[in-house]
Design an enzyme around this catalytic site. Structure first.
Site, mmCIF file in Angstrom:
data_model
loop_
_atom_site.group_PDB
_atom_site.id
_atom_site.type_symbol
_atom_site.label_atom_id
_atom_site.label_comp_id
_atom_site.label_asym_id
_atom_site.label_seq_id
_atom_site.Cartn_x
_atom_site.Cartn_y
_atom_site.Cartn_z
ATOM 1 N N LYS A 53 0.822 -1.215 0.000
ATOM 2 C CA LYS A 53 0.000 0.000 0.000
ATOM 3 C C LYS A 53 0.857 1.265 0.000
ATOM 4 O O LYS A 53 0.561 2.227 -0.697
ATOM 5 C CB LYS A 53 -0.912 -0.020 1.223
ATOM 6 N N SER A 113 -19.425 2.903 3.436
ATOM 7 C CA SER A 113 -19.917 2.112 4.563
ATOM 8 C C SER A 113 -21.264 2.625 5.038
ATOM 9 O O SER A 113 -21.526 3.837 5.002
ATOM 10 C CB SER A 113 -18.919 2.194 5.716
ATOM 11 N N TYR A 137 -14.391 6.217 12.001
ATOM 12 C CA TYR A 137 -14.401 5.385 10.785
ATOM 13 C C TYR A 137 -15.518 5.849 9.854
ATOM 14 O O TYR A 137 -15.282 6.146 8.679
ATOM 15 C CB TYR A 137 -14.582 3.901 11.150
ATOM 16 N N LYS A 175 -9.377 -11.067 10.443
ATOM 17 C CA LYS A 175 -9.936 -9.908 11.125
ATOM 18 C C LYS A 175 -10.048 -10.079 12.638
ATOM 19 O O LYS A 175 -10.311 -9.107 13.341
ATOM 20 C CB LYS A 175 -11.310 -9.587 10.532
#
Length: 181
Positions: A53, A113, A137, A175
Site C-alpha cells: 500500500k 460504509s 471510521y 480480522k
C-alpha cells in the site's frame, strides 16, 4: 490492468477471486501485510503483481493502461480512535487514488460504509440529511463520499461507491475480533 486495493482482505480477495473466475489475472493486488496472516487470502489467487500500500503511488507510473481501480482498502476498525490516522488512511489515500483514476480514465469502484448513517434514525438514503456517523471510521467514509459528490459533475471517470452494511464469509479469518458472524 486492474488494481484491487485491500486485496488481502475479505472483500478485496473475493473481488480478485471473482475476476479470476472471469479469466482475468492482469491484476495488481495492493495491501499492507503488516498482519502477515493476510497473505493466506492471496495464496490461491492469480494476479500479475503485489504492491505494498505504501509503494503504490511510486509504482503507478510504471503500470500499463489502467482499466479499473477496485478501492476496497481501508482501516475498517470501528473502534479505532486515532482520527488523524483514520482520515489519512481512509479519506486522503482515497482522494489520491480517485485523482489517478480520473487522470487515466479508469473506472473507480470504492468501498464506503453504512457507518455514515450512524444509528439510522434519519433513514438510509444517499442524502446528507441521513448521514450522521457515530465514530471516526464512519466520518472518514462520509467525508470521502462528500468529496465524490462534489466531483461527480466533472469527474474524468466513472465512479461507483458501495455502502456496505454487514459483510461476512470466506476470507475474513484475519480480522480476529472484527470478524463478522
Amino acid at each position: 490492468m486492474i488494481i484491487v486495493t485491500g486485496a488481502a482482505g475479505f472483500i478485496g480477495s473475493n473481488i480478485v477471486h471473482g475476476l479470476n473466475r472471469l479469466g482475468r489475472s492482469d491484476i495488481v493486488v495492493v495491501d499492507d501485510l503488516t498482519n502477515g496472516e493476510q497473505h493466506l487470502n492471496l495464496n490461491s489467487l492469480r494476479f500479475a503483481e503485489f504492491i505494498d500500500k505504501g509503494d503504490l503511488f511510486k509504482a503507478l507510473p510504471n503500470l500499463p493502461k489502467l482499466e479499473a481501480i477496485f478501492h476496497q482498502g481501508a482501516c475498517s476498525d470501528t473502534t479505532e480512535r486515532n482520527g488523524r490516522y483514520m482520515m489519512d488512511n481512509n479519506c486522503e489515500y482515497s482522494k489520491r487514488l480517485l485523482r489517478i483514476a480520473e487522470e487515466r480514465g479508469a473506472k473507480f469502484i470504492y468501498a464506503s460504509s453504512a457507518a455514515v448513517y450512524g444509528d439510522g434514525s434519519n433513514g438510509f438514503r444517499e442524502d446528507p440529511a441521513c448521514e450522521y456517523p457515530l465514530n471516526v471510521y464512519g466520518f472518514s467514509k462520509m467525508v470521502f463520499d462528500q468529496h465524490v459528490r462534489q466531483r461527480l459533475g466533472s469527474a474524468g471517470c466513472q465512479i461507483v461507491g458501495l455502502r456496505y452494511f454487514n459483510v461476512y464469509g470466506p476470507q475474513e479469518r484475519h480480522k480476529g475480533r472484527m470478524a463478522s458472524v
